[in-house]
Design a protein around this motif. Structure first.
Motif, PDB file in Angstrom:
ATOM      1  N   ALA A 111      10.250   1.742  -4.026  1.00  0.00           N
ATOM      2  CA  ALA A 111       8.829   1.577  -4.339  1.00  0.00           C
ATOM      3  C   ALA A 111       8.597   1.493  -5.841  1.00  0.00           C
ATOM      4  O   ALA A 111       7.722   0.744  -6.309  1.00  0.00           O
ATOM      5  N   ALA A 112       9.390   2.232  -6.620  1.00  0.00           N
ATOM      6  CA  ALA A 112       9.238   2.211  -8.078  1.00  0.00           C
ATOM      7  C   ALA A 112       9.558   0.838  -8.655  1.00  0.00           C
ATOM      8  O   ALA A 112       8.957   0.424  -9.656  1.00  0.00           O
ATOM      9  N   ILE A 113      10.484   0.112  -8.033  1.00  0.00           N
ATOM     10  CA  ILE A 113      10.759  -1.260  -8.483  1.00  0.00           C
ATOM     11  C   ILE A 113       9.484  -2.090  -8.376  1.00  0.00           C
ATOM     12  O   ILE A 113       9.199  -2.936  -9.225  1.00  0.00           O
ATOM     13  N   GLY A 114       8.696  -1.831  -7.338  1.00  0.00           N
ATOM     14  CA  GLY A 114       7.471  -2.594  -7.131  1.00  0.00           C
ATOM     15  C   GLY A 114       6.395  -2.376  -8.168  1.00  0.00           C
ATOM     16  O   GLY A 114       5.432  -3.155  -8.230  1.00  0.00           O
ATOM     17  N   ILE A 115       6.520  -1.321  -8.982  1.00  0.00           N
ATOM     18  CA  ILE A 115       5.507  -1.096 -10.021  1.00  0.00           C
ATOM     19  C   ILE A 115       6.090  -1.285 -11.430  1.00  0.00           C
ATOM     20  O   ILE A 115       5.421  -0.961 -12.415  1.00  0.00           O
ATOM     21  N   LEU A 116       7.303  -1.810 -11.516  1.00  0.00           N
ATOM     22  CA  LEU A 116       7.905  -2.031 -12.831  1.00  0.00           C
ATOM     23  C   LEU A 116       7.146  -3.088 -13.629  1.00  0.00           C
ATOM     24  O   LEU A 116       6.744  -4.116 -13.066  1.00  0.00           O
ATOM     25  N   PRO A 117       6.976  -2.893 -14.924  1.00  0.00           N
ATOM     26  CA  PRO A 117       6.456  -3.973 -15.784  1.00  0.00           C
ATOM     27  C   PRO A 117       7.488  -5.101 -15.844  1.00  0.00           C
ATOM     28  O   PRO A 117       8.690  -4.874 -15.691  1.00  0.00           O
ATOM     29  N   SER A 118       7.027  -6.304 -16.095  1.00  0.00           N
ATOM     30  CA  SER A 118       7.928  -7.447 -16.184  1.00  0.00           C
ATOM     31  C   SER A 118       8.537  -7.544 -17.580  1.00  0.00           C
ATOM     32  O   SER A 118       8.131  -6.820 -18.510  1.00  0.00           O
TER      33      SER A 118
ATOM     34  N   MET B 273       3.946 -15.514  -6.770  1.00  0.00           N
ATOM     35  CA  MET B 273       5.028 -14.577  -6.460  1.00  0.00           C
ATOM     36  C   MET B 273       5.605 -13.996  -7.744  1.00  0.00           C
ATOM     37  O   MET B 273       5.870 -12.790  -7.837  1.00  0.00           O
ATOM     38  N   GLU B 274       5.818 -14.852  -8.740  1.00  0.00           N
ATOM     39  CA  GLU B 274       6.382 -14.372 -10.001  1.00  0.00           C
ATOM     40  C   GLU B 274       5.376 -13.531 -10.783  1.00  0.00           C
ATOM     41  O   GLU B 274       5.766 -12.645 -11.547  1.00  0.00           O
ATOM     42  N   ALA B 275       4.082 -13.784 -10.578  1.00  0.00           N
ATOM     43  CA  ALA B 275       3.047 -13.043 -11.298  1.00  0.00           C
ATOM     44  C   ALA B 275       2.869 -11.630 -10.736  1.00  0.00           C
ATOM     45  O   ALA B 275       2.825 -10.653 -11.482  1.00  0.00           O
ATOM     46  N   TRP B 276       2.744 -11.515  -9.403  1.00  0.00           N
ATOM     47  CA  TRP B 276       2.509 -10.186  -8.801  1.00  0.00           C
ATOM     48  C   TRP B 276       3.012 -10.044  -7.365  1.00  0.00           C
ATOM     49  O   TRP B 276       3.268  -8.941  -6.895  1.00  0.00           O
ATOM     50  N   GLY B 277       3.189 -11.136  -6.665  1.00  0.00           N
ATOM     51  CA  GLY B 277       3.536 -11.070  -5.244  1.00  0.00           C
ATOM     52  C   GLY B 277       4.880 -10.413  -4.955  1.00  0.00           C
ATOM     53  O   GLY B 277       5.053  -9.788  -3.897  1.00  0.00           O
ATOM     54  N   TRP B 278       5.836 -10.518  -5.899  1.00  0.00           N
ATOM     55  CA  TRP B 278       7.164  -9.945  -5.677  1.00  0.00           C
ATOM     56  C   TRP B 278       7.113  -8.427  -5.509  1.00  0.00           C
ATOM     57  O   TRP B 278       8.030  -7.826  -4.929  1.00  0.00           O
ATOM     58  N   ARG B 279       6.040  -7.797  -5.981  1.00  0.00           N
ATOM     59  CA  ARG B 279       5.948  -6.331  -5.927  1.00  0.00           C
ATOM     60  C   ARG B 279       5.721  -5.797  -4.499  1.00  0.00           C
ATOM     61  O   ARG B 279       6.196  -4.716  -4.147  1.00  0.00           O
ATOM     62  N   ILE B 280       4.993  -6.555  -3.699  1.00  0.00           N
ATOM     63  CA  ILE B 280       4.538  -6.053  -2.404  1.00  0.00           C
ATOM     64  C   ILE B 280       5.684  -5.684  -1.457  1.00  0.00           C
ATOM     65  O   ILE B 280       5.663  -4.606  -0.848  1.00  0.00           O
ATOM     66  N   PRO B 281       6.715  -6.540  -1.301  1.00  0.00           N
ATOM     67  CA  PRO B 281       7.805  -6.133  -0.394  1.00  0.00           C
ATOM     68  C   PRO B 281       8.458  -4.811  -0.785  1.00  0.00           C
ATOM     69  O   PRO B 281       8.845  -4.023   0.084  1.00  0.00           O
ATOM     70  N   PHE B 282       8.580  -4.549  -2.092  1.00  0.00           N
ATOM     71  CA  PHE B 282       9.175  -3.287  -2.529  1.00  0.00           C
ATOM     72  C   PHE B 282       8.259  -2.106  -2.218  1.00  0.00           C
ATOM     73  O   PHE B 282       8.714  -1.031  -1.833  1.00  0.00           O
ATOM     74  N   LEU B 283       6.958  -2.297  -2.377  1.00  0.00           N
ATOM     75  CA  LEU B 283       6.011  -1.209  -2.125  1.00  0.00           C
ATOM     76  C   LEU B 283       5.931  -0.845  -0.647  1.00  0.00           C
ATOM     77  O   LEU B 283       5.538   0.270  -0.295  1.00  0.00           O
ATOM     78  N   LEU B 284       6.330  -1.764   0.224  1.00  0.00           N
ATOM     79  CA  LEU B 284       6.344  -1.462   1.658  1.00  0.00           C
ATOM     80  C   LEU B 284       7.389  -0.411   2.007  1.00  0.00           C
ATOM     81  O   LEU B 284       7.394   0.113   3.134  1.00  0.00           O
ATOM     82  N   ALA B 285       8.271  -0.085   1.052  1.00  0.00           N
ATOM     83  CA  ALA B 285       9.246   0.984   1.285  1.00  0.00           C
ATOM     84  C   ALA B 285       8.550   2.334   1.463  1.00  0.00           C
ATOM     85  O   ALA B 285       9.128   3.254   2.056  1.00  0.00           O
ATOM     86  N   ILE B 286       7.322   2.464   0.978  1.00  0.00           N
ATOM     87  CA  ILE B 286       6.619   3.755   1.064  1.00  0.00           C
ATOM     88  C   ILE B 286       6.343   4.144   2.521  1.00  0.00           C
ATOM     89  O   ILE B 286       6.752   5.233   2.955  1.00  0.00           O
ATOM     90  N   PRO B 287       5.660   3.293   3.318  1.00  0.00           N
ATOM     91  CA  PRO B 287       5.453   3.689   4.722  1.00  0.00           C
ATOM     92  C   PRO B 287       6.762   3.799   5.507  1.00  0.00           C
ATOM     93  O   PRO B 287       6.889   4.650   6.395  1.00  0.00           O
ATOM     94  N   LEU B 288       7.745   2.950   5.180  1.00  0.00           N
ATOM     95  CA  LEU B 288       9.040   3.036   5.847  1.00  0.00           C
ATOM     96  C   LEU B 288       9.686   4.393   5.580  1.00  0.00           C
ATOM     97  O   LEU B 288      10.209   5.054   6.486  1.00  0.00           O
ATOM     98  N   GLY B 289       9.662   4.808   4.319  1.00  0.00           N
ATOM     99  CA  GLY B 289      10.275   6.072   3.939  1.00  0.00           C
ATOM    100  C   GLY B 289       9.578   7.263   4.573  1.00  0.00           C
ATOM    101  O   GLY B 289      10.224   8.196   5.059  1.00  0.00           O
ATOM    102  N   ILE B 290       8.247   7.247   4.569  1.00  0.00           N
ATOM    103  CA  ILE B 290       7.478   8.351   5.150  1.00  0.00           C
ATOM    104  C   ILE B 290       7.808   8.501   6.642  1.00  0.00           C
ATOM    105  O   ILE B 290       8.002   9.608   7.152  1.00  0.00           O
ATOM    106  N   THR B 291       7.912   7.376   7.336  1.00  0.00           N
ATOM    107  CA  THR B 291       8.262   7.405   8.765  1.00  0.00           C
ATOM    108  C   THR B 291       9.649   7.999   8.980  1.00  0.00           C
ATOM    109  O   THR B 291       9.851   8.856   9.848  1.00  0.00           O
ATOM    110  N   GLY B 292      10.605   7.538   8.167  1.00  0.00           N
ATOM    111  CA  GLY B 292      11.968   8.032   8.303  1.00  0.00           C
ATOM    112  C   GLY B 292      12.091   9.517   8.008  1.00  0.00           C
ATOM    113  O   GLY B 292      12.781  10.256   8.715  1.00  0.00           O
ATOM    114  N   ILE B 293      11.405   9.974   6.959  1.00  0.00           N
ATOM    115  CA  ILE B 293      11.444  11.397   6.593  1.00  0.00           C
ATOM    116  C   ILE B 293      10.841  12.244   7.711  1.00  0.00           C
ATOM    117  O   ILE B 293      11.394  13.290   8.095  1.00  0.00           O
TER     118      ILE B 293
END
Length: 439
Positions: A107-114, A191-211
């Motif tokens: 998820a942190a990759i999804g909020i990295l500055p470019s 995608m290069e401007a901001w869209g690439w972030r979304i797939p990484f941020l989806l790790a948050i609900p996945l992780g919460i479910t797994g935990i």
């Protein structure tokens, strides 16, 4: 060594309902852990533009795969530390920790500055987060497979552990589909401007479910039995290295997974980039070929797991290695024709063959070691193999193709790794029809 070492193996009597519940927990965790590989494989070109602008496309993609490869060299460290703790304090606690770590890192990759925002610090931070992911996955693979095998009913260890491998490929497919759908819907610029972030941020609900699911399950009967009997190793890895039998098993755990390099990390993770940049398929065509082969392997894996319960691990693994050595080059030639139907055929044939390796390899490695040292010793051997021959595979392929101009390099790699696996498997004692050893 403890006198527990002299004890006879105890058959597993876990009831099927509990085993199914535990298998779900293992699969959800594996899914969350490996989801990131699908994103990275498909979006290598987009990430190259975001984090390595100014370089030509081939060089920028190589930089992305360098970051991909670097994380694998921290897998052995994760395997050592998490393995030691997993053998000392329990599998369940460590599996909760590792899924938490990789979810935060992804998820942190999804909020990295470019790179455009903070310059060279952007790719440096990207690589550091990949390091955290690598450390986490190093503790996940051996821990989750040991956890599943130690819970599985007798005679069904291959079947139950194979389900986690299905989860790994479905997570790869999910990551690929999400990245592809967003690329198609938003276009390259957004995608290069901001869209690439979304797939990484989806790790948050996945992780919460797994935990949540992993925190609600108990530890394995093998570990609990050993703990109650005072048979836990004080230093599992030191104990493993002090035994000639365990040293030999760790060496086998290093070379038996060789086919993973040409299978999971080239045929699936690298394939979309390879087809787009080297074979000039469109991204959608590359996705179609990869997605179809992922469906094929997901369907084949449980059959291979069950087959190994019946006829043994060695026969299934050796058959898969021989088949890949024979079919690897012809199948890649089909992919290289430029025809989507022929590419699908070639990729699916290799996927079904590879199922005989990936669906069986982990349970064979679990069975090489006793409970006292299993998480540590298995984790070290397997993760060193992943670092040397797995994570480096996409980088090696891009480098060799760039230097030689020969797009058949992945085919040659498939043959070489298959022969290496075949040689290693021939040296294994098959324990498919014996209870797991505690010591």
């Amino acid at each position: 060594m403890s006198t527990v070492a002299a004890a006879q193996p105890v058959p597993n009597t876990v009831d099927p309902r509990t085993a199914r519940k535990v298998t779900l927990a293992g699969c959800v965790g594996i899914f969350a852990e490996l989801y990131d590989n699908g994103i990275f494989g498909f979006m290598a070109g987009t990430l190259a533009a975001v984090f390595f602008p100014g370089s030509d496309n081939a060089t920028a993609v190589q930089f992305v795969f360098i970051g991909y490869a670097v994380s694998f060299f921290f897998r052995p460290l994760g395997g050592i530390i998490c393995g030691h703790l997993g053998d000392r304090i329990g599998r369940q606690r460590m599996l909760v920790f590792v899924i938490m770590l990789i979810s935060v890192a992804t998820a942190a990759i999804g909020i990295l500055p470019s790179h455009a925002s903070i310059g060279v610090a952007a790719p440096v931070l990207l690589i550091l987060l990949r390091v955290a992911q690598g450390f986490s996955v190093g503790g996940e693979a051996s821990g989750a497979m040991s956890f599943l095998a130690e819970h599985a009913p007798e005679g069904k260890r291959g079947q139950y552990t194979s389900y986690a491998q299905i989860a790994s490929f479905l997570s790869l497919l999910t990551g690929t589909l999400i990245a592809a759908a967003m690329t198609s819907g938003l276009g390259a610029d957004r995608m290069e401007a901001w869209g690439w972030r979304i797939p990484f941020l989806l790790a948050i609900p996945l992780g919460i479910t797994g935990i949540y699911i992993r925190k609600r399950i108990s530890d394995t009967p093998n570990f609990t039995r050993l703990q109650e009997g005072g048979g836990l190793a004080k230093n599992p890895l030191k104990e493993a290295f002090s035994s000639a039998e365990h040293r030999r098993a760790m060496l086998l755990a290093l070379f038996i997974p060789l086919m993973n390099g040409s299978g999971y990390y080239v045929l699936f993770s690298y394939m979309p980039t390879f087809m787009n940049t080297e074979l000039h398929f469109s991204k959608v065509q590359g996705l179609l070929v990869t997605a179809t082969s992922l469906v094929a392997i997901s369907l084949a894996i449980p059959y291979m797991g069950r087959l190994s319960d019946r006829i043994g691990r060695k026969k299934v693994l050796a058959g898969a290695a021989i088949a890949m050595a024979i079919a690897g080059v012809p199948c890649y030639l089909l992919i290289g024709t430029g025809s989507v139907p022929l590419a699908i055929l070639g990729a699916c044939v290799m996927a079904v063959i590879f199922a005989g390796h990936t669906g069986v390899i982990h349970i064979l490695l679990v069975e090489l070691f006793p409970t006292r040292v299993r998480y540590s010793a298995y984790g070290l051997g397997y993760n060193v193999s992943a670092a040397l021959f797995g994570g480096t595979a996409p980088l090696l392929m891009t480098y060799l193709i760039d230097k030689t101009g020969n797009t058949n390099m992945p085919a040659f790699y498939a043959v070489v790794t298959a022969l290496g696996t075949l040689l290693a498997v021939s040296r294994v004692q098959d324990r498919a029809h014996l209870p797991l050893r505690d010591a």
